[in-house]
Design a protein around this motif. Sequence first.
Motif, PDB file in Angstrom:
ATOM      1  N   SER A 177       0.840  -1.210   0.000  1.00 48.82           N
ATOM      2  CA  SER A 177       0.000   0.000   0.000  1.00 48.82           C
ATOM      3  C   SER A 177       0.869   1.253   0.000  1.00 48.82           C
ATOM      4  O   SER A 177       1.787   1.390   0.817  1.00 48.82           O
ATOM      5  N   ASN A 190       0.176   4.105   1.034  1.00 48.04           N
ATOM      6  CA  ASN A 190       0.051   4.863   2.282  1.00 48.04           C
ATOM      7  C   ASN A 190       0.812   4.203   3.425  1.00 48.04           C
ATOM      8  O   ASN A 190       1.367   4.885   4.283  1.00 48.04           O
ATOM      9  N   LYS A 246       4.536   5.041   3.010  1.00 50.41           N
ATOM     10  CA  LYS A 246       4.959   6.343   3.570  1.00 50.41           C
ATOM     11  C   LYS A 246       5.528   6.138   4.972  1.00 50.41           C
ATOM     12  O   LYS A 246       6.545   6.724   5.350  1.00 50.41           O
ATOM     13  N   GLY A 270      -5.392  -5.462   5.359  1.00 47.60           N
ATOM     14  CA  GLY A 270      -5.880  -4.809   4.146  1.00 47.60           C
ATOM     15  C   GLY A 270      -6.190  -5.830   3.079  1.00 47.60           C
ATOM     16  O   GLY A 270      -5.927  -7.030   3.246  1.00 47.60           O
ATOM     17  N   ASN A 271      -6.715  -5.360   1.980  1.00 45.77           N
ATOM     18  CA  ASN A 271      -7.141  -6.201   0.867  1.00 45.77           C
ATOM     19  C   ASN A 271      -6.094  -7.267   0.525  1.00 45.77           C
ATOM     20  O   ASN A 271      -4.944  -6.940   0.301  1.00 45.77           O
ATOM     21  N   ALA A 282     -11.620   1.755   8.498  1.00 44.28           N
ATOM     22  CA  ALA A 282     -11.241   0.469   7.880  1.00 44.28           C
ATOM     23  C   ALA A 282     -10.170   0.647   6.808  1.00 44.28           C
ATOM     24  O   ALA A 282     -10.243   0.051   5.731  1.00 44.28           O
ATOM     25  N   MET A 283      -9.193   1.491   7.084  1.00 39.03           N
ATOM     26  CA  MET A 283      -8.108   1.748   6.116  1.00 39.03           C
ATOM     27  C   MET A 283      -6.761   1.536   6.790  1.00 39.03           C
ATOM     28  O   MET A 283      -6.605   1.786   7.998  1.00 39.03           O
ATOM     29  N   VAL A 284      -5.788   1.126   5.972  1.00 43.67           N
ATOM     30  CA  VAL A 284      -4.402   1.076   6.423  1.00 43.67           C
ATOM     31  C   VAL A 284      -3.679   2.291   5.841  1.00 43.67           C
ATOM     32  O   VAL A 284      -4.083   2.781   4.780  1.00 43.67           O
ATOM     33  N   PRO A 285      -2.660   2.791   6.549  1.00 39.44           N
ATOM     34  CA  PRO A 285      -2.011   2.294   7.748  1.00 39.44           C
ATOM     35  C   PRO A 285      -2.651   2.797   9.042  1.00 39.44           C
ATOM     36  O   PRO A 285      -3.317   3.824   9.069  1.00 39.44           O
ATOM     37  N   GLU A 304      -4.269   7.794   9.410  1.00 36.17           N
ATOM     38  CA  GLU A 304      -4.029   8.841   8.388  1.00 36.17           C
ATOM     39  C   GLU A 304      -2.521   8.937   8.135  1.00 36.17           C
ATOM     40  O   GLU A 304      -1.765   9.451   8.970  1.00 36.17           O
TER      41      GLU A 304
HETATM   42  N1  LIG Z   1      -6.342   8.833   3.750  1.00 42.52           N
HETATM   43  C1  LIG Z   1      -5.861   7.519   4.113  1.00 42.52           C
HETATM   44  C2  LIG Z   1      -6.088   6.597   2.934  1.00 42.52           C
HETATM   45  C3  LIG Z   1      -5.641   5.192   3.264  1.00 42.52           C
HETATM   46  C4  LIG Z   1      -5.982   4.212   2.139  1.00 42.52           C
HETATM   47  O1  LIG Z   1      -6.546   4.583   1.108  1.00 42.52           O
HETATM   48  N2  LIG Z   1      -5.607   2.962   2.365  1.00 42.52           N
HETATM   49  C5  LIG Z   1      -5.942   1.903   1.419  1.00 42.52           C
HETATM   50  C6  LIG Z   1      -4.658   1.204   0.953  1.00 42.52           C
HETATM   51  S1  LIG Z   1      -3.581   2.319   0.084  1.00 42.52           S
HETATM   52  C7  LIG Z   1      -6.804   0.883   2.143  1.00 42.52           C
HETATM   53  O2  LIG Z   1      -6.758   0.763   3.350  1.00 42.52           O
HETATM   54  N3  LIG Z   1      -7.616   0.139   1.381  1.00 42.52           N
HETATM   55  C8  LIG Z   1      -8.459  -0.896   1.956  1.00 42.52           C
HETATM   56  C9  LIG Z   1      -7.795  -2.214   2.101  1.00 42.52           C
HETATM   57  O3  LIG Z   1      -6.657  -2.422   1.632  1.00 42.52           O
HETATM   58  O4  LIG Z   1      -8.422  -3.094   2.698  1.00 42.52           O
HETATM   59  C10 LIG Z   1      -4.380   7.597   4.491  1.00 42.52           C
HETATM   60  O5  LIG Z   1      -3.662   8.406   3.870  1.00 42.52           O
HETATM   61  O6  LIG Z   1      -3.943   6.900   5.416  1.00 42.52           O
END
Ligand SMILES: N[C@@H](CCC(=O)N[C@@H](CS)C(=O)NCC(=O)O)C(=O)O
Length: 207
Positions: free
Chosen positions: A10, A12, A15, A33-34, A51-54, A65
């Motif tokens: 991912s 994010n 980073k 994550g997915n 429900a998002m990583v990281p 975030e």
């Molecule tokens: N604004 C969030 C966006 C995070 C994001 O979009 N994460 C994606 C992966 S890049 C995610 O969690 N997708 C759902 C998954 O993989 O289950 C951040 O910058 O941390």
Amino acid sequence: MLKILGKASSINVRKVLWTCAELNLPFDREDWGNGFRPTSDPHFLARNPNAMVPVIQDGDFVLWESNTIIRYLAGQYDGRHLYPAEPKARARVDQWMDWQATDLNRSWSYAFMALARQSPAHQDAAAIEASCKEWARFMGILDQRLAGTRAYVAGDTFTLADVPVGLSVNRWFQTPFSKPALPSVAAYYDRLAERDGYRQYGRNGTA
Ligand SMILES: N[C@@H](CCC(=O)N[C@@H](CS)C(=O)NCC(=O)O)C(=O)O
């Protein structure tokens, strides 16, 4: 030890991984994550309701975030060189980080899903073309900026802003489509590759 929740593919999560490398900060990472443990798991949702990583866990401090996380790590772990305290210098770093997270990130989302991830739900030719055009427009803005600094996005030295922007530049080059030549972006891509953390977590063959 610092715990990072999120898959290493991912952008994010990367980073956070790259920032830890810049700070020489050890961490434990768990795949979420997915494709791995789903972020709909109640244990994960208790940490991040989006429900998002990281997500990171530093002692009992939980944070989500990605850009906020890397600002926190620089603040907490001697990263003044990456995230200056002086308000104007700090605002310049924030400006490019926020630009990446909003305008640039939004521009590529359809094209990236179509061309890099080959998502069947993203195969509308007009939408792909519009997204590529908008992505190229923002990358042109970055090229102009880098032609001015001839170094890094916030100025002469490497800062936290180069982490999201550098990963975005990697995504640009790793996504297959016909792109305009952006010489200052190309030079920046090579400049960043001098850094161990970028070679490990950024320019590592993953879009
Ligand atoms: N604004 C969030 C966006 C995070 C994001 O979009 N994460 C994606 C992966 S890049 C995610 O969690 N997708 C759902 C998954 O993989 O289950 C951040 O910058 O941390």
